[in-house]
Design an enzyme around this catalytic site. Structure first.
Site, PDB file in Angstrom:
ATOM      1  CB  THR A  61      -0.962   0.036   1.209  1.00 46.95           C
ATOM      2  OG1 THR A  61      -0.185   0.053   2.420  1.00 46.95           O
ATOM      3  CG2 THR A  61      -1.908  -1.147   1.209  1.00 46.95           C
ATOM      4  CE1 TYR A  62       5.655   5.654   0.574  1.00 43.10           C
ATOM      5  CE2 TYR A  62       6.536   4.958  -1.548  1.00 43.10           C
ATOM      6  CZ  TYR A  62       6.390   5.914  -0.569  1.00 43.10           C
ATOM      7  OH  TYR A  62       6.964   7.146  -0.719  1.00 43.10           O
ATOM      8  CE1 TYR A  70       5.784   2.117   3.724  1.00 44.26           C
ATOM      9  CE2 TYR A  70       3.955   0.652   3.301  1.00 44.26           C
ATOM     10  CZ  TYR A  70       5.308   0.862   3.453  1.00 44.26           C
ATOM     11  OH  TYR A  70       6.177  -0.195   3.323  1.00 44.26           O
ATOM     12  N   GLY A 129       9.868  -5.719  -8.857  1.00 45.31           N
ATOM     13  CA  GLY A 129      11.078  -4.959  -9.178  1.00 45.31           C
ATOM     14  C   GLY A 129      11.001  -3.513  -8.734  1.00 45.31           C
ATOM     15  CB  SER A 165      -1.282  -2.371  -8.397  1.00 41.34           C
ATOM     16  OG  SER A 165      -1.799  -1.620  -9.483  1.00 41.34           O
ATOM     17  CG  PHE A 166      -2.314   2.905  -5.234  1.00 47.29           C
ATOM     18  CD1 PHE A 166      -2.638   1.837  -4.401  1.00 47.29           C
ATOM     19  CD2 PHE A 166      -1.641   3.987  -4.674  1.00 47.29           C
ATOM     20  CE1 PHE A 166      -2.289   1.836  -3.055  1.00 47.29           C
ATOM     21  CE2 PHE A 166      -1.291   3.993  -3.323  1.00 47.29           C
ATOM     22  CZ  PHE A 166      -1.611   2.914  -2.515  1.00 47.29           C
TER      23      PHE A 166
HETATM   24  P1  NAP Z   1       6.438  -3.450  -6.486  1.00 47.40           P
HETATM   25  O1  NAP Z   1       5.223  -3.983  -5.862  1.00 47.40           O
HETATM   26  O2  NAP Z   1       7.491  -4.404  -6.964  1.00 47.40           O
HETATM   27  O3  NAP Z   1       6.076  -2.554  -7.744  1.00 47.40           O
HETATM   28  C1  NAP Z   1       5.099  -1.562  -7.686  1.00 47.40           C
HETATM   29  C2  NAP Z   1       5.110  -0.837  -9.032  1.00 47.40           C
HETATM   30  O4  NAP Z   1       4.737  -1.735 -10.089  1.00 47.40           O
HETATM   31  C3  NAP Z   1       4.155   0.319  -9.056  1.00 47.40           C
HETATM   32  O5  NAP Z   1       4.755   1.347  -9.815  1.00 47.40           O
HETATM   33  C4  NAP Z   1       2.927  -0.253  -9.789  1.00 47.40           C
HETATM   34  O6  NAP Z   1       2.261   0.773 -10.460  1.00 47.40           O
HETATM   35  C5  NAP Z   1       3.578  -1.217 -10.758  1.00 47.40           C
HETATM   36  N1  NAP Z   1       2.756  -2.386 -11.107  1.00 47.40           N
HETATM   37  C6  NAP Z   1       1.920  -3.080 -10.283  1.00 47.40           C
HETATM   38  N2  NAP Z   1       1.376  -4.116 -10.935  1.00 47.40           N
HETATM   39  C7  NAP Z   1       1.887  -4.103 -12.190  1.00 47.40           C
HETATM   40  C8  NAP Z   1       1.690  -4.923 -13.318  1.00 47.40           C
HETATM   41  N3  NAP Z   1       0.891  -5.975 -13.299  1.00 47.40           N
HETATM   42  N4  NAP Z   1       2.355  -4.586 -14.465  1.00 47.40           N
HETATM   43  C9  NAP Z   1       3.179  -3.515 -14.498  1.00 47.40           C
HETATM   44  N5  NAP Z   1       3.403  -2.698 -13.450  1.00 47.40           N
HETATM   45  C10 NAP Z   1       2.766  -2.987 -12.297  1.00 47.40           C
HETATM   46  O7  NAP Z   1       7.213  -2.404  -5.537  1.00 47.40           O
HETATM   47  P2  NAP Z   1       6.965  -1.700  -4.147  1.00 47.40           P
HETATM   48  O8  NAP Z   1       5.707  -0.927  -4.137  1.00 47.40           O
HETATM   49  O9  NAP Z   1       8.211  -0.986  -3.834  1.00 47.40           O
HETATM   50  O10 NAP Z   1       6.827  -2.916  -3.124  1.00 47.40           O
HETATM   51  C11 NAP Z   1       5.577  -3.485  -2.783  1.00 47.40           C
HETATM   52  C12 NAP Z   1       5.190  -3.193  -1.341  1.00 47.40           C
HETATM   53  O11 NAP Z   1       6.208  -3.682  -0.462  1.00 47.40           O
HETATM   54  C13 NAP Z   1       5.085  -1.711  -0.965  1.00 47.40           C
HETATM   55  O12 NAP Z   1       3.884  -1.116  -1.422  1.00 47.40           O
HETATM   56  C14 NAP Z   1       5.200  -1.791   0.537  1.00 47.40           C
HETATM   57  O13 NAP Z   1       3.945  -2.199   1.076  1.00 47.40           O
HETATM   58  C15 NAP Z   1       6.256  -2.883   0.717  1.00 47.40           C
HETATM   59  N6  NAP Z   1       7.640  -2.371   0.868  1.00 47.40           N
HETATM   60  C16 NAP Z   1       8.273  -2.590   2.074  1.00 47.40           C
HETATM   61  C17 NAP Z   1       9.580  -2.149   2.256  1.00 47.40           C
HETATM   62  C18 NAP Z   1      10.284  -2.416   3.551  1.00 47.40           C
HETATM   63  O14 NAP Z   1      11.348  -1.833   3.780  1.00 47.40           O
HETATM   64  N7  NAP Z   1       9.765  -3.273   4.393  1.00 47.40           N
HETATM   65  C19 NAP Z   1      10.257  -1.473   1.225  1.00 47.40           C
HETATM   66  C20 NAP Z   1       9.591  -1.291   0.027  1.00 47.40           C
HETATM   67  C21 NAP Z   1       8.294  -1.758  -0.151  1.00 47.40           C
HETATM   68  P3  NAP Z   1       0.635   0.999 -10.320  1.00 47.40           P
HETATM   69  O15 NAP Z   1       0.366   1.324  -8.904  1.00 47.40           O
HETATM   70  O16 NAP Z   1       0.396   2.157 -11.241  1.00 47.40           O
HETATM   71  O17 NAP Z   1      -0.018  -0.272 -10.788  1.00 47.40           O
END
Ligand code: NAP
Length: 298
Positions: free
Chosen positions: A37-38, A70, A235, A286-287
């Site tokens: 949800t970030y 967040y 990624g 994803s949002f």
């Molecule tokens: P991610 O989930 O790997 O990637 C998110 C990105 O991918 C967004 O730009 C999203 O855009 C896009 N996306 C989503 N579905 C897609 C699809 N089917 N095809 C193409 N693009 C797609 O990266 P993340 O947000 O960094 O990581 C996920 C979650 O992990 C975070 O939201 C957070 O909750 C958590 N997190 C935790 C830490 C920690 O230190 N513990 C660090 C980083 C993240 P749209 O929204 O436009 O779809």
């Protein structure tokens, strides 16, 4: 731990909350797929997380990964409460993971930080509360305290003392399970070997995807019954403030794309399944309504 075959059959049968969850070492369970949800608070319109979490619950997501830093936990909590109120789900069907931020590592600040998250969510308990980073910042109102040269101001705390304060929160019923994030083997061992440890960390949330597969940490965690939760499973959102955007985008990887063509899936779906088949929980963010649905049907 489930075998790969078991995991695949669980998914093939029915992607409902109960069937796609795996056991944690403390007797609770965690759904293998969650919604991250970030979203950058400066560019994400207000109400986005609220609508996306409600939609995700309708789609079948039951696991939500959030954090105080967040700045949208109030929206995530409102979405969960609205879906409980309209009868779509019960509280016990939802798995919410919150995170203890770096400025709250001092033991006396741990419970108030967790209570801030509960107040934002307007929920009585968390399913999982994790230490977001094994690094403490100077306590105070500023979540990112910096000195005059722009360097972070760290704070000396003892991770074991922080953990004991978290154990007290679990004993008080504020959280069902305790875990960590961004911990390496040495930091995990510090907790696992802590004299008088009462509650083991059940999970370690770390960056994990086909370009960063974490084989050694995964093996260590398997041996200790610690579930790996993979963040950035697609990624990452390639935010230039913390990712080197010169790195090739994971989702354009030729091998992932070609595997996807063979199975009629996208590279994103292949990347998610890569982790799930290894027993790694994934929390893609994803949002976008289409991509929220798409990622669920990996
Ligand atoms: P991610 O989930 O790997 O990637 C998110 C990105 O991918 C967004 O730009 C999203 O855009 C896009 N996306 C989503 N579905 C897609 C699809 N089917 N095809 C193409 N693009 C797609 O990266 P993340 O947000 O960094 O990581 C996920 C979650 O992990 C975070 O939201 C957070 O909750 C958590 N997190 C935790 C830490 C920690 O230190 N513990 C660090 C980083 C993240 P749209 O929204 O436009 O779809």
């Amino acid at each position: 731990m489930h075998s790969v075959r078991e995991l695949l059959s669980l998914f093939a049968m029915n992607p409902s909350a109960e069937s796609h969850s795996i056991p944690l070492s403390d007797g609770n369970r965690i759904p293998l797929l969650g919604l991250g949800t970030y979203g950058d608070p400066r560019t994400t319109p207000k109400g986005t997380a609220l609508e996306c979490v409600k939609l995700a619950i309708d789609v079948g997501y039951r696991h939500f990964d959030g954090a105080l830093v967040y700045f949208n936990e109030h929206e995530v909590g409102q979405a969960i409460r609205e879906k409980i109120a309209d009868g779509s789900v019960r509280r016990q069907d939802i798995f919410y993971c919150g995170k203890l931020w770096n400025t709250f590592h001092s033991p006396e600040l741990v419970r108030p930080a967790l209570e801030r998250t509960l107040e934002a969510l307007k929920l009585d308990y968390l399913d999982l509360y994790i230490v977001e980073l094994p690094i403490a910042f100077k306590p105070g109102n500023d979540f990112y305290p910096k000195d005059g040269d722009g360097n972070y101001i760290y704070h000396h705390t003892d991770l074991c003392a922080t953990w004991e304060a978290l154990e007290a929160c679990k004993d008080a019923g504020l959280v069902k399970s305790l875990g960590v994030s961004n911990f390496n083997r040495r930091q995990l061992e510090l907790l696992l070997n802590k004299p008088g440890l009462r509650h083991k960390p059940v999970s370690n949330q770390v960056e994990c995807h086909p370009y960063f597969t974490q084989p050694k940490l995964l093996e260590f965690c398997r041996q200790h019954n610690i579930v790996i939760v993979g963040y950035c499973p697609l990624g990452s959102s390639r935010d230039a403030s913390w990712v080197n955007v010169k790195c090739p985008p994971l989702l354009e990887d030729e091998l992932l794309v070609s595997i996807g063509k063979k199975y009629n899936k996208s590279s994103a779906q292949v990347a998610l399944r890569f982790n799930v088949q290894r027993g790694v929980v994934v929390i893609p963010k994803s949002f976008s309504p289409e991509r929220i649905k798409h990622n669920f049907h990996k």
